[in-house]
Write an enzyme that holds these catalytic residues in place. Sequence first.
Site, PDB file in Angstrom:
ATOM      1  N   ALA A  73       0.835  -1.212   0.000  1.00 35.82           N
ATOM      2  CA  ALA A  73       0.000   0.000   0.000  1.00 35.82           C
ATOM      3  C   ALA A  73       0.865   1.254   0.000  1.00 35.82           C
ATOM      4  O   ALA A  73       1.637   1.475   0.923  1.00 35.82           O
ATOM      5  CB  ALA A  73      -0.907  -0.002   1.225  1.00 35.82           C
ATOM      6  N   ASN A  91       1.466   9.206   3.681  1.00 41.09           N
ATOM      7  CA  ASN A  91       0.899   7.917   3.275  1.00 41.09           C
ATOM      8  C   ASN A  91       1.931   6.788   3.323  1.00 41.09           C
ATOM      9  O   ASN A  91       1.658   5.709   3.845  1.00 41.09           O
ATOM     10  CB  ASN A  91       0.288   8.004   1.871  1.00 41.09           C
ATOM     11  CG  ASN A  91      -0.731   6.904   1.662  1.00 41.09           C
ATOM     12  OD1 ASN A  91      -1.525   6.606   2.570  1.00 41.09           O
ATOM     13  ND2 ASN A  91      -0.686   6.268   0.522  1.00 41.09           N
ATOM     14  N   TYR A 140       9.016  10.226  -3.909  1.00 40.94           N
ATOM     15  CA  TYR A 140       8.506   8.853  -3.869  1.00 40.94           C
ATOM     16  C   TYR A 140       9.620   7.893  -3.452  1.00 40.94           C
ATOM     17  O   TYR A 140       9.474   7.122  -2.484  1.00 40.94           O
ATOM     18  CB  TYR A 140       7.944   8.500  -5.253  1.00 40.94           C
ATOM     19  CG  TYR A 140       7.720   7.031  -5.482  1.00 40.94           C
ATOM     20  CD1 TYR A 140       6.818   6.307  -4.706  1.00 40.94           C
ATOM     21  CD2 TYR A 140       8.416   6.350  -6.490  1.00 40.94           C
ATOM     22  CE1 TYR A 140       6.625   4.958  -4.926  1.00 40.94           C
ATOM     23  CE2 TYR A 140       8.225   5.014  -6.712  1.00 40.94           C
ATOM     24  CZ  TYR A 140       7.334   4.308  -5.927  1.00 40.94           C
ATOM     25  OH  TYR A 140       7.142   2.967  -6.135  1.00 40.94           O
TER      26      TYR A 140
HETATM   27  N1  NAD Z   1       3.907  -0.422 -10.691  1.00 37.93           N
HETATM   28  C1  NAD Z   1       5.239  -0.441 -10.665  1.00 37.93           C
HETATM   29  O1  NAD Z   1       5.907  -0.527 -11.719  1.00 37.93           O
HETATM   30  C2  NAD Z   1       5.974  -0.380  -9.339  1.00 37.93           C
HETATM   31  C3  NAD Z   1       7.382  -0.358  -9.361  1.00 37.93           C
HETATM   32  C4  NAD Z   1       8.077  -0.302  -8.155  1.00 37.93           C
HETATM   33  C5  NAD Z   1       7.387  -0.329  -6.938  1.00 37.93           C
HETATM   34  N2  NAD Z   1       6.036  -0.352  -6.943  1.00 37.93           N
HETATM   35  C6  NAD Z   1       5.339  -0.386  -5.629  1.00 37.93           C
HETATM   36  O2  NAD Z   1       4.450  -1.495  -5.630  1.00 37.93           O
HETATM   37  C7  NAD Z   1       3.305  -1.201  -4.835  1.00 37.93           C
HETATM   38  C8  NAD Z   1       2.046  -1.475  -5.644  1.00 37.93           C
HETATM   39  O3  NAD Z   1       2.070  -0.681  -6.818  1.00 37.93           O
HETATM   40  P1  NAD Z   1       0.831  -0.679  -7.846  1.00 37.93           P
HETATM   41  O4  NAD Z   1       1.358  -0.267  -9.153  1.00 37.93           O
HETATM   42  O5  NAD Z   1       0.086  -1.944  -7.696  1.00 37.93           O
HETATM   43  O6  NAD Z   1      -0.011   0.524  -7.234  1.00 37.93           O
HETATM   44  P2  NAD Z   1      -1.588   0.653  -7.048  1.00 37.93           P
HETATM   45  O7  NAD Z   1      -1.821   2.109  -6.824  1.00 37.93           O
HETATM   46  O8  NAD Z   1      -2.306  -0.029  -8.138  1.00 37.93           O
HETATM   47  O9  NAD Z   1      -1.854  -0.136  -5.693  1.00 37.93           O
HETATM   48  C9  NAD Z   1      -1.611   0.399  -4.417  1.00 37.93           C
HETATM   49  C10 NAD Z   1      -2.799   0.015  -3.534  1.00 37.93           C
HETATM   50  O10 NAD Z   1      -2.541   0.473  -2.196  1.00 37.93           O
HETATM   51  C11 NAD Z   1      -3.720   1.103  -1.704  1.00 37.93           C
HETATM   52  N3  NAD Z   1      -3.310   2.085  -0.683  1.00 37.93           N
HETATM   53  C12 NAD Z   1      -2.473   3.139  -0.875  1.00 37.93           C
HETATM   54  N4  NAD Z   1      -2.329   3.796   0.285  1.00 37.93           N
HETATM   55  C13 NAD Z   1      -3.065   3.128   1.229  1.00 37.93           C
HETATM   56  C14 NAD Z   1      -3.304   3.321   2.616  1.00 37.93           C
HETATM   57  N5  NAD Z   1      -2.773   4.340   3.292  1.00 37.93           N
HETATM   58  N6  NAD Z   1      -4.111   2.446   3.251  1.00 37.93           N
HETATM   59  C15 NAD Z   1      -4.682   1.416   2.585  1.00 37.93           C
HETATM   60  N7  NAD Z   1      -4.492   1.187   1.270  1.00 37.93           N
HETATM   61  C16 NAD Z   1      -3.689   2.037   0.592  1.00 37.93           C
HETATM   62  C17 NAD Z   1      -4.368   1.717  -2.929  1.00 37.93           C
HETATM   63  O11 NAD Z   1      -5.745   1.982  -2.743  1.00 37.93           O
HETATM   64  C18 NAD Z   1      -4.100   0.660  -3.987  1.00 37.93           C
HETATM   65  O12 NAD Z   1      -5.118  -0.312  -4.022  1.00 37.93           O
HETATM   66  C19 NAD Z   1       3.468   0.246  -4.381  1.00 37.93           C
HETATM   67  O13 NAD Z   1       3.993   0.239  -3.076  1.00 37.93           O
HETATM   68  C20 NAD Z   1       4.479   0.818  -5.355  1.00 37.93           C
HETATM   69  O14 NAD Z   1       5.219   1.861  -4.778  1.00 37.93           O
HETATM   70  C21 NAD Z   1       5.306  -0.374  -8.114  1.00 37.93           C
HETATM   71  O1  UPG Z   2       3.833   8.749 -21.615  1.00 39.05           O
HETATM   72  C1  UPG Z   2       4.953   8.345 -21.272  1.00 39.05           C
HETATM   73  C2  UPG Z   2       5.184   7.631 -20.070  1.00 39.05           C
HETATM   74  C3  UPG Z   2       6.473   7.241 -19.768  1.00 39.05           C
HETATM   75  N1  UPG Z   2       7.501   7.548 -20.595  1.00 39.05           N
HETATM   76  C4  UPG Z   2       8.871   7.121 -20.265  1.00 39.05           C
HETATM   77  O2  UPG Z   2       8.854   5.717 -20.135  1.00 39.05           O
HETATM   78  C5  UPG Z   2       9.782   5.305 -19.128  1.00 39.05           C
HETATM   79  C6  UPG Z   2       9.040   4.460 -18.106  1.00 39.05           C
HETATM   80  O3  UPG Z   2       8.119   5.306 -17.433  1.00 39.05           O
HETATM   81  P1  UPG Z   2       6.976   4.757 -16.454  1.00 39.05           P
HETATM   82  O4  UPG Z   2       6.249   3.649 -17.116  1.00 39.05           O
HETATM   83  O5  UPG Z   2       6.195   5.932 -15.986  1.00 39.05           O
HETATM   84  O6  UPG Z   2       7.810   4.115 -15.260  1.00 39.05           O
HETATM   85  P2  UPG Z   2       8.921   4.764 -14.323  1.00 39.05           P
HETATM   86  O7  UPG Z   2       8.833   6.231 -14.236  1.00 39.05           O
HETATM   87  O8  UPG Z   2      10.250   4.192 -14.771  1.00 39.05           O
HETATM   88  O9  UPG Z   2       8.510   4.217 -12.893  1.00 39.05           O
HETATM   89  C7  UPG Z   2       8.065   2.869 -12.659  1.00 39.05           C
HETATM   90  O10 UPG Z   2       9.157   2.071 -12.345  1.00 39.05           O
HETATM   91  C8  UPG Z   2       9.868   2.503 -11.196  1.00 39.05           C
HETATM   92  C9  UPG Z   2      10.999   1.539 -10.971  1.00 39.05           C
HETATM   93  O11 UPG Z   2      11.905   1.564 -12.045  1.00 39.05           O
HETATM   94  C10 UPG Z   2       8.934   2.517 -10.011  1.00 39.05           C
HETATM   95  O12 UPG Z   2       9.606   3.045  -8.919  1.00 39.05           O
HETATM   96  C11 UPG Z   2       7.704   3.329 -10.248  1.00 39.05           C
HETATM   97  O13 UPG Z   2       6.798   3.143  -9.175  1.00 39.05           O
HETATM   98  C12 UPG Z   2       7.064   2.864 -11.513  1.00 39.05           C
HETATM   99  O14 UPG Z   2       5.981   3.730 -11.818  1.00 39.05           O
HETATM  100  C13 UPG Z   2      10.351   6.596 -18.530  1.00 39.05           C
HETATM  101  O15 UPG Z   2      11.585   6.849 -19.136  1.00 39.05           O
HETATM  102  C14 UPG Z   2       9.362   7.682 -18.936  1.00 39.05           C
HETATM  103  O16 UPG Z   2       9.947   8.949 -19.143  1.00 39.05           O
HETATM  104  C15 UPG Z   2       7.286   8.256 -21.777  1.00 39.05           C
HETATM  105  O17 UPG Z   2       8.211   8.548 -22.512  1.00 39.05           O
HETATM  106  N2  UPG Z   2       6.009   8.619 -22.069  1.00 39.05           N
END
Ligand code: NAD
Ligand code: UPG
Length: 340
Positions: A73, A91, A140
């Site tokens: 979360a 958060n 973040y």
């Molecule tokens: N998506 C990626 O590429 C990526 C990469 C690196 C790390 N992460 C981490 O992985 C985790 C999940 O990412 P995601 O893409 O599934 O995000 P997401 O936003 O889809 O899921 C996060 C969930 O946490 C819940 N949440 C947030 N704050 C909360 C709180 N205070 N109490 C209860 N629930 C809460 C949200 O409602 C949501 O359902 C996050 O911690 C994110 O930082 C994601």
């Molecule tokens: O419309 C868009 C969106 C993204 N990008 C580029 O695509 C790459 C990937 O971007 P994005 O998919 O937004 O992922 P990141 O910013 O690399 O971040 C993701 O991956 C990270 C780990 O590498 C995590 O920490 C973050 O939570 C997760 O959102 C980056 O270079 C962006 O600049 C574009 O050029 N155009």
Amino acid sequence: MAVLVCGGTGYIGSHVVAALIEQHEEVVIIDRMATGREKAVLGGKLYLGDLNDPKILDTVFKENEIEAVIHLAASSLVGESMTQPLAYYRNNVEGTLRLLEAMHKHRVDKIVFSSTAAVYGDPERIPIREADRKMPRNTYGETKLAVERMLHWAEQAHGIKYVILRYFNVAGAHDNGLIGEDHDPETHLIPLAIQAALEQRESMIIYGADYSTKDGTCVRDYIHVMDVAEAHLLAVNSLRNGGKSAVYNLGNSEGYTVKEVIEAVKKVTGREFPIQIAPRRQGDPAVLIASPDLIMEELNWYPKRGSLEKMVESAWEWHRTHPYGYAESKQGPWRGELLS
Ligand SMILES: NC(=O)c1ccc[n+]([C@@H]2O[C@H](COP(=O)([O-])OP(=O)(O)OC[C@H]3O[C@@H](n4cnc5c(N)ncnc54)[C@H](O)[C@@H]3O)[C@@H](O)[C@H]2O)c1
Ligand SMILES: O=c1ccn([C@@H]2O[C@H](COP(=O)(O)OP(=O)(O)O[C@H]3O[C@H](CO)[C@@H](O)[C@H](O)[C@H]3O)[C@@H](O)[C@H]2O)c(=O)[nH]1
């Protein structure tokens, strides 16, 4: 005994819940459903609540026998974290503090935490290893690093064992076709390119084509969400078996440029869409590629769905069959309108 999944209705959390259920684990979920979707939950007992609320945490820990916690979360939009840093500290850091206090109070001593490649900032070398310099370029990443340090000290004082998973760029959807990525607003590259292919956007924007990479665009290490989910099962089992606290990168050790990803989306979908080049996005490192050697050695994890094309195919299958995500029709601002 149950595994508590915090953030289990979100994109990655819902895939973790599905993987736990497939392993016949008892699952309890807490989520405030800010960005999560109830329809993404394929099983388990769901509590609607915020980690910042000690009362709901108390209820969850009292009503269930929790053995371990998987904590996903968080608020995770890099751009938003730069304009609302205090909300991100509240958060991500305060929410985790409350969770750890509840775990300590209820004598739960195992946690798997979702961290991020963003803790490294501009890497000192590629591929990135876990012990490399950590200097986040955005709030973040800073909040995730603060939680990593909190876990370290909580273990020293209270014996709470942890596995920290630093995910790189998570992509794709579940093979069962039932769950996938549905963020609103969407900020991630692959789903945005697919929205352009579905003509839900007029064009795709590339943020920066002047990086010193092979085609001038940023390089990222993409990892399939089901490979990520499997790593959580291994992490929980390691802690159950008395494994030590550990920090692991979760990536494929292969980098793809933004242009390569967009080309893969065009190839897989068979659709053309316009591309615009825009200035660099604030806080974006040029290249992020993981060394996942440590988790391979210590937890015997290896990515099974590593190729970019397979990940894009997986994402395309979900978005093609669920063009409005979990909604059945056009709803909300972006679903009915073209955005650029
Ligand atoms: N998506 C990626 O590429 C990526 C990469 C690196 C790390 N992460 C981490 O992985 C985790 C999940 O990412 P995601 O893409 O599934 O995000 P997401 O936003 O889809 O899921 C996060 C969930 O946490 C819940 N949440 C947030 N704050 C909360 C709180 N205070 N109490 C209860 N629930 C809460 C949200 O409602 C949501 O359902 C996050 O911690 C994110 O930082 C994601
Ligand atoms: O419309 C868009 C969106 C993204 N990008 C580029 O695509 C790459 C990937 O971007 P994005 O998919 O937004 O992922 P990141 O910013 O690399 O971040 C993701 O991956 C990270 C780990 O590498 C995590 O920490 C973050 O939570 C997760 O959102 C980056 O270079 C962006 O600049 C574009 O050029 N155009």
